[in-house]
Every structure is written in C-alpha cells, then in structure tokens.
Motif scaffolding. Structure first.
Motif, PDB file in Angstrom:
ATOM      1  N   ALA A 263       3.822  11.289  -2.549  1.00 26.48           N
ATOM      2  CA  ALA A 263       4.409  12.590  -2.868  1.00 26.48           C
ATOM      3  C   ALA A 263       5.534  12.451  -3.893  1.00 26.48           C
ATOM      4  O   ALA A 263       5.624  13.235  -4.858  1.00 26.48           O
ATOM      5  N   LEU A 264       6.393  11.461  -3.702  1.00 20.13           N
ATOM      6  CA  LEU A 264       7.504  11.261  -4.628  1.00 20.13           C
ATOM      7  C   LEU A 264       7.024  10.819  -6.006  1.00 20.13           C
ATOM      8  O   LEU A 264       7.519  11.291  -7.034  1.00 20.13           O
TER       9      LEU A 264
ATOM     10  N   LYS B  52      15.738   8.413  -7.642  1.00 19.93           N
ATOM     11  CA  LYS B  52      16.621   7.824  -6.640  1.00 19.93           C
ATOM     12  C   LYS B  52      15.956   7.801  -5.265  1.00 19.93           C
ATOM     13  O   LYS B  52      16.007   6.798  -4.551  1.00 19.93           O
ATOM     14  N   GLU B  53      15.323   8.901  -4.900  1.00 21.40           N
ATOM     15  CA  GLU B  53      14.641   8.950  -3.603  1.00 21.40           C
ATOM     16  C   GLU B  53      13.481   7.964  -3.563  1.00 21.40           C
ATOM     17  O   GLU B  53      13.231   7.318  -2.533  1.00 21.40           O
ATOM     18  N   LEU B  54      12.764   7.836  -4.676  1.00 24.00           N
ATOM     19  CA  LEU B  54      11.647   6.890  -4.749  1.00 24.00           C
ATOM     20  C   LEU B  54      12.135   5.456  -4.558  1.00 24.00           C
ATOM     21  O   LEU B  54      11.516   4.666  -3.825  1.00 24.00           O
ATOM     22  N   LEU B  55      13.243   5.100  -5.180  1.00 27.70           N
ATOM     23  CA  LEU B  55      13.788   3.749  -5.034  1.00 27.70           C
ATOM     24  C   LEU B  55      14.197   3.473  -3.589  1.00 27.70           C
ATOM     25  O   LEU B  55      13.967   2.375  -3.058  1.00 27.70           O
TER      26      LEU B  55
ATOM     27  N   SER C 119       0.838  -1.201   0.000  1.00 32.20           N
ATOM     28  CA  SER C 119       0.000   0.000   0.000  1.00 32.20           C
ATOM     29  C   SER C 119       0.868   1.243   0.000  1.00 32.20           C
ATOM     30  O   SER C 119       1.950   1.268   0.592  1.00 32.20           O
ATOM     31  N   ASN C 120       0.399   2.272  -0.655  1.00 30.65           N
ATOM     32  CA  ASN C 120       1.119   3.546  -0.673  1.00 30.65           C
ATOM     33  C   ASN C 120       1.054   4.213   0.695  1.00 30.65           C
ATOM     34  O   ASN C 120       0.073   4.068   1.418  1.00 30.65           O
ATOM     35  N   ASN C 121       2.101   4.956   1.026  1.00 32.58           N
ATOM     36  CA  ASN C 121       2.031   5.874   2.151  1.00 32.58           C
ATOM     37  C   ASN C 121       2.217   7.297   1.624  1.00 32.58           C
ATOM     38  O   ASN C 121       2.423   7.509   0.428  1.00 32.58           O
TER      39      ASN C 121
ATOM     40  N   PHE D 136       5.946  12.039 -11.771  1.00 37.66           N
ATOM     41  CA  PHE D 136       5.031  12.233 -12.893  1.00 37.66           C
ATOM     42  C   PHE D 136       5.082  13.678 -13.387  1.00 37.66           C
ATOM     43  O   PHE D 136       5.164  13.950 -14.595  1.00 37.66           O
ATOM     44  N   GLU D 137       5.013  14.603 -12.447  1.00 35.39           N
ATOM     45  CA  GLU D 137       4.993  16.024 -12.792  1.00 35.39           C
ATOM     46  C   GLU D 137       6.244  16.420 -13.580  1.00 35.39           C
ATOM     47  O   GLU D 137       6.149  17.087 -14.620  1.00 35.39           O
TER      48      GLU D 137
END
Length: 302
Positions: free
Chosen positions: A152-153, A177-180, A145-147, A158-159
């Motif tokens: 936000a990342l 990188k932060e998302l990973l 599940s997303n948190n 996408f943006e």
C-alpha cells in the motif's frame, strides 16, 4: 510457500521513450529520493547496475536473476523487495524477457539525510524496549516478501511521484518516511524469526512462550503477565518496533506452525487444532487471507 503481495504494474514506456530494450530507464527526481522505472524487452545476462545511494528495489513484472557480491545468485520475482546499501554492485540476468512480455522493476534511491532524519527521530521519540538497541536498517535482511502494508505504501509513493500534484514533494516525503519505518519493522520481524532462541528481548521471550504453548488459548492478558508489562505498554511496543499487534504476532506464529503440520500430516483438521485454532472454517479463511491459497491447496502444492 507464501503468497507474495504484488505491486500495481506501472504504465510502460511509449515507443518514443524507449532508448534501449535492456533496462530502459525513466527517472522521476524529487527532493529526497529518485524513482527509477526499468523495463527490459529481450533476454540478456550479466547486465551491470549500481546506485550511489541506499536503494529500495521492487520487482513488479517478470523475473530476474540477481548476482550480488559474496552472495549466491537468486531468482527475483514480483512481490519481493530488496534493500541494498549504496555502491552495491549488481549483475542481472533477464532469462524470460521479451517484447510481448517485458520485465518491470523500480529502484527508489533515498538520500542519506532522509535516512538519518527518520532513524534519529525514531531513536529520539520511539526508543526500542531492549537496552542498547537502536533503530537501524538490518542490511543482512536485504531480501524479503511484501506484505499488505508495504504494498500500500509503495503503490502510494509511486502514485504521488508520478502525479502533477502541487504538494507532491511534501506528500511523497511523508509516504517515504512511513515506508522506511515499515521496512525496519519487517526486518525486525525477520531478525526475531532467525534469532528467537538466542535473543533476550521481550519479543523473543514471548515468541518462545507462544511457540511452546501454541495449542493453548493465548490472549493479551497472558502476554502482559509473561512480559511484566501493562496492556498499553505491550501493545505500543509491538506496534512501534514490529508493526503488528500482540495478537497479530500470535496469529503469525500459529500460521507458521500450521504450515509445518500441513506439510507433515497432510491434514487440514490436524493443522488447525494443533496450531491453536478452534474453528476449521475460520482457520481456512485466515490461512487463505495470509498465504493466498487455502490449506488444502498448500498441501497439494507441497
């Protein structure tokens, strides 16, 4: 039951961009990843799909039923993320898609060199506390599940990817990188949730201590004493490896325990005090913030 954090719905394809009503694809290719946006406008079953790179899949609107090799078919809903290795074979059902209410899903394929760069950097500069444990993706924890941080990342990625920003390659790489890293931290929490009783790490030890003393007052000083670590070392370890502070970790455990008591006792007051909260109003606000519904609504939904 848990409220899933939802991603923003992306602009849908124009009529001119529609090549098919099933898994219509738009691709935005950057240096180290490709953002694919899929839309389906009619009911269909057993649609095959495969990617040649590791892929982060985000359900944004509608519903799918996923069929993966050696796994039981499962519903895939908005607010959930999949992380699948390269060449994973999928077959997908679209049981509810229609022209007036299409599904939307994204697939972010990530180049191997980007993955290796992130993992090597973490292992070199932010090694894990547990001996012989390295940073890596836990591919058995592929569905989660997303948190708020993940949402936000992902929305930011996408943006940037869809923008005409002159520096979007550099900006997108930083966000990716932060998302990973965030995904590896989420998977670390899932592993800890599953293996706390057999895991010998400091985190597993503290998790067991919190669970055994859930109704007591627990603060950072007590956790430091139990772990034999300074406050700065403990906070850094939690932030680095799990992406949460020590007290946020305590709150997670209290909320998880409160949900069990709510299901058993059907009493908000009992759940509040049993889980170590001292103020019912604070408990209700915190529960709604984390779960998306109040404790009373959680009881009714159960």
């Amino acid at each position: 039951m848990q409220h899933n954090q939802l991603l923003k719905v992306l602009p849908f394809s124009s009529t001119k961009e529609l090549n098919t009503l099933v898994e219509n694809r738009r691709a935005f290719t950057l240096q180290h990843f490709e953002l694919n946006i899929f839309e389906t406008y009619e009911i269909e079953r057993q649609v095959p799909l495969q990617f040649t790179d590791l892929v982060i899949i985000n359900m944004i609107k509608g519903k799918k039923v996923m069929h993966l090799s050696d796994k039981i078919a499962f519903d895939y809903q908005p607010g959930e993320t999949l992380l699948l290795p390269e060449y994973t074979r999928m077959k997908i059902d679209f049981p509810e898609a229609q022209l007036a209410s299409p599904t939307q899903c994204t697939a972010i394929t990530v180049a191997e060199e980007m993955i290796q760069d992130v993992v090597q950097q973490l292992n070199a500069f932010y090694p894990k506390q547990q001996e012989k444990s390295n940073w890596s993706f836990q591919l058995d924890k592929f569905h989660f599940s997303n948190n708020a941080e993940l949402v936000a990342l992902t929305n930011r990625l996408f943006e940037v990817s869809l923008s005409g920003n002159l520096h979007k390659e550099a900006l997108a790489n930083l966000v990716l990188k932060e998302l990973l890293i965030r995904i590896m931290q989420i998977q670390g929490l899932l592993v800890l949730d599953e293996n706390a009783n057999t895991n010998n790490s400091e985190f597993a030890y503290l998790k067991r201590y919190i669970q055994e003393n859930i109704a007591e007052k627990i603060n950072v000083d007590k956790l430091c004493e139990r772990a034999g670590m300074s406050k700065s070392s403990l906070c850094r370890a939690f932030r680095t490896e799990l992406g949460v502070s020590p007290m946020e970790f305590v709150i997670r455990e209290r909320i998880a325990y409160a949900k069990k008591i709510l299901a058993q006792s059907k009493s908000v007051k009992t759940a509040c005090f049993s889980a170590g909260f001292s103020d019912i109003n604070y408990f209700v606000r915190l529960f709604k913030q984390r779960e998306g519904i109040t404790p009373g609504q959680y009881i009714m939904a159960g």
